[in-house]
Design a protein around this motif. Structure first.
Motif, PDB file in Angstrom:
ATOM      1  N   SER A 216       0.829  -1.198   0.000  1.00 30.02           N
ATOM      2  CA  SER A 216       0.000   0.000   0.000  1.00 30.02           C
ATOM      3  C   SER A 216       0.863   1.247   0.000  1.00 30.02           C
ATOM      4  O   SER A 216       0.579   2.236  -0.679  1.00 30.02           O
TER       5      SER A 216
ATOM      6  N   ILE B  62      -1.865   2.794  -2.383  1.00 35.99           N
ATOM      7  CA  ILE B  62      -3.229   2.269  -2.352  1.00 35.99           C
ATOM      8  C   ILE B  62      -3.680   2.161  -0.897  1.00 35.99           C
ATOM      9  O   ILE B  62      -3.072   1.449  -0.093  1.00 35.99           O
TER      10      ILE B  62
ATOM     11  N   GLN C   2      -6.677   4.727  -4.370  1.00 36.37           N
ATOM     12  CA  GLN C   2      -5.289   4.820  -4.867  1.00 36.37           C
ATOM     13  C   GLN C   2      -4.985   6.202  -5.410  1.00 36.37           C
ATOM     14  O   GLN C   2      -5.766   6.778  -6.179  1.00 36.37           O
TER      15      GLN C   2
END
Length: 617
Positions: free
Chosen positions: A139, A144, A244
């Motif tokens: 992430s 994201i 995102q």
């Protein structure tokens, strides 16, 4: 080895317990153990002098003694989780529990310990933790984030990445209203509102929604949003999704798009034809100049086509051979002059270059072609070459003319000077009259010479000659009638076989002069052994109207006189009327009209002249 009594029924029952179970006394010694326990801890329960639990399992936490002490006092507590190894050295995890062990008098004489194998649960938890860690790292790398929405409690949760994308502090508590508000007003806000509505009302998930948000710091940012509803027992309980940051990707895409537009604008406005072909010589890119050359408005009409679809087979095969050579040798072709012939037969001259397109392994996957149309330049070059040739010819004529003028006028001047000297010294009247007559003849000759020279100058300096379409058959009839007396007196015959509708483009006065000169010359140089016969015919040849005049006269030795046949004052027969000016003037008239003359002759048999009148203006 653990000493387990085998005689009592209690011991038998303990052995059959379905879970690993051990009975320890207040000294921590293992008194009884179930078969499951024995199998599980085979490595620890083999022959051993000591039977204390802590001696059998030296890795047990010392705090467990306190836990067991409390259990002996009737206050059991969880022992917790212990790591162990089986007889194959596999890592195992067990959850230990304990309860007081009572005798028949309800006195606590020890503790009953049971264990539960939680290895799978521990491994699953470790794997989950690992995945959570990897997910967190991913992430952070991909920007994201995650979010969850508890529908029943109206609670929205953002992960740290999602908060960072929105540029809010870590302690920020979002809700569904301000989350929607962060989306840019207009399309983005409407799109996310509709997605949330359809997810809750219709159970419809959404993904790859490319939207814009305005962060807490007022910065516009592109994001990719996705989400789906979560159900429990058929009832919606929440929403989960991803969020995102794709601003860098959008910036890169926009930069690439702008660069492509810039490059396309540049290529389309280049004054050269540009194209790219694949390994099969199919065009995969063309610029506007290439489209214009091939006569199409839309590049799609060309893309995917090879030269065999666009050009005649011979030209296409030659081009394909060049393409293969460039791709196989990786050597470009630079500024090669080529002739392109389109399917409609139109020819165009190009300076063409072909350059191999290489991948990262140095292998050609196509070619870039660049072609400059030099047709106009070639035409100008040809025109300039013609002008240079004409100027050279004119210069030679001028030089020749200057020599002739110088020679002839000097001759006339010397003759006049000599005769005047004779006249000045002569006393005899009769002789004086003879000399004066000679002076008169010389004067006439000088005037004739000046007239001839004037005609030549007029032909060579007249740049505004106008050609007209003239019926050649009728013009020959007119000249024939004009020369009737001359022809009868010399017993000459003219045979006119020219088609009655045949026309030539000529200056009318030049055509009169040409016919007069060739016909009178044919009569003038007739063979004394036979009457003169002149045959005129006409035909069309390669953009010319051709007049042929054939006679049966003396003929000309072309091997001897061919190079000077049309020279000024050049004669080839001993004839009292020969001047050597007629053919010279005629040749100049025909040259001035962009025509030409061919001659064939045999001494004693006759001569044939072919006069080519250019059909173009």
């Amino acid at each position: 080895m653990i000493k387990v009594p085998q005689t009592s029924s209690t011991s038998f029952i303990i052995k059959q317990l379905p879970t690993p179970t051990a009975f320890v006394d207040t000294n921590y010694n293992v008194i009884h153990a179930s078969d499951k326990w024995m199998q599980l801890f085979k490595k620890h329960t083999t022959t051993h002098k000591k039977s204390s639990l802590f001696e059998l399992f030296p890795n047990l936490s010392p705090k467990w003694k306190n836990v067991l002490e409390n259990c002996f006092k009737g206050n059991p507590q969880p022992l917790g989780i212990h790591q162990a190894e089986d007889d194959k050295n596999n890592e195992l995890w067990y959850e230990w529990s304990n309860s007081p062990w009572y005798d028949n008098n309800e006195e606590i004489i020890g503790a009953i310990i049971q264990i539960t194998d939680i290895t799978d649960s521990i491994n699953s938890e470790l794997e989950l933790n690992k995945k959570d860690l990897l997910l967190k790292q991913q992430s952070e790398i991909t920007k994201i984030g995650r979010w969850e929405y508890d529908v029943n409690n109206n609670i929205l949760t953002w992960c740290n990445i999602t908060k960072a994308i929105h540029e809010v502090p870590p302690h920020f508590t979002p809700n569904i209203e301000n989350a929607i508000y962060y989306y840019k007003e207009g399309h983005s806000r409407n799109a996310i509102s509709m997605a949330l509505f359809e997810a809750q009302e219709k159970g419809k998930a959404w993904s790859n929604l490319k939207l814009q948000i305005v962060t807490a710091n007022g910065k516009e940012k592109w994001v990719m949003a996705g989400g789906k509803p979560i159900y429990h027992n058929g009832e919606l309980v929440g929403l989960i999704g991803t969020f995102q940051d794709i601003q860098d990707q959008v910036d890169a895409d926009n930069k690439t798009l702008n660069n492509e537009k810039l490059l396309r604008t540049l290529i389309d406005n280049l004054p050269v034809n540009v194209y790219i072909k694949d390994t099969e010589s199919r065009k995969i890119l063309v610029n506007k100049a290439e489209c214009d050359f091939l006569g199409v408005d839309n590049p799609e009409e060309i893309l995917g086509k090879s030269d065999f679809d666009l050009y005649p087979a011979e030209s296409a095969a030659r081009s394909r051979e060049e393409d293969l050579m460039v791709m196989n040798t990786l050597k470009p072709i630079i500024s090669k002059e080529t002739l392109n012939i389109k399917l409609d037969g139109k020819e165009t001259s190009f300076l063409s270059s072909k350059i191999p397109l290489l991948n990262n392994k140095g292998i050609a996957y196509g070619i870039v072609g660049i072609s400059l149309d030099i047709t106009a330049l070639k035409e100008k070059e040809t025109e300039l070459r013609n002008i240079i040739n004409i100027a050279s010819i004119q210069n030679k004529k001028l030089l020749n003319f200057a020599h002739i003028v110088s020679h002839n006028l000097r001759s006339h001047s010397a003759n006049f000077s000599m005769l005047l000297d004779f006249l000045n010294d002569e006393e005899d009247e009769d002789e004086k009259k003879r000399i004066i007559k000679m002076l008169s003849d010389s004067s006439n000759n000088l005037l004739e010479t000046l007239d001839n020279l004037n005609d030549v100058i007029s032909i060579n300096t007249n740049t505004n000659i106008e050609k007209k379409s003239i019926n050649l058959y009728k013009k020959v009839l007119d000249v024939h009638q004009y020369l009737t007396g001359y022809l009868l007196n010399n017993k000459a015959e003219i045979k006119n076989t020219i088609p009655k509708t045949f026309k030539v483009k000529s200056v009318p006065s030049y055509l009169d002069s040409i016919l007069n000169n060739f016909i009178t010359n044919a009569v003038k140089y007739k063979d004394p052994k036979r009457n003169s016969k002149i045959v005129l015919s006409a035909s069309k040849e390669d953009g010319y109207s051709v007049l042929t005049i054939a006679d049966n006269g003396l003929g000309i030795d072309l091997e001897k006189h061919g190079k000077k046949l049309f020279g000024m004052y050049k004669t080839f027969h001993e004839h009292k009327d020969a001047r050597g000016i007629g053919l010279y003037i005629t040749k100049n008239q025909i040259d001035a009209m962009n025509g030409k003359i061919e001659v064939s002759s045999e001494v004693g048999k006759g001569t044939e002249f072919k006069i080519f009148f250019n059909d173009k203006n």
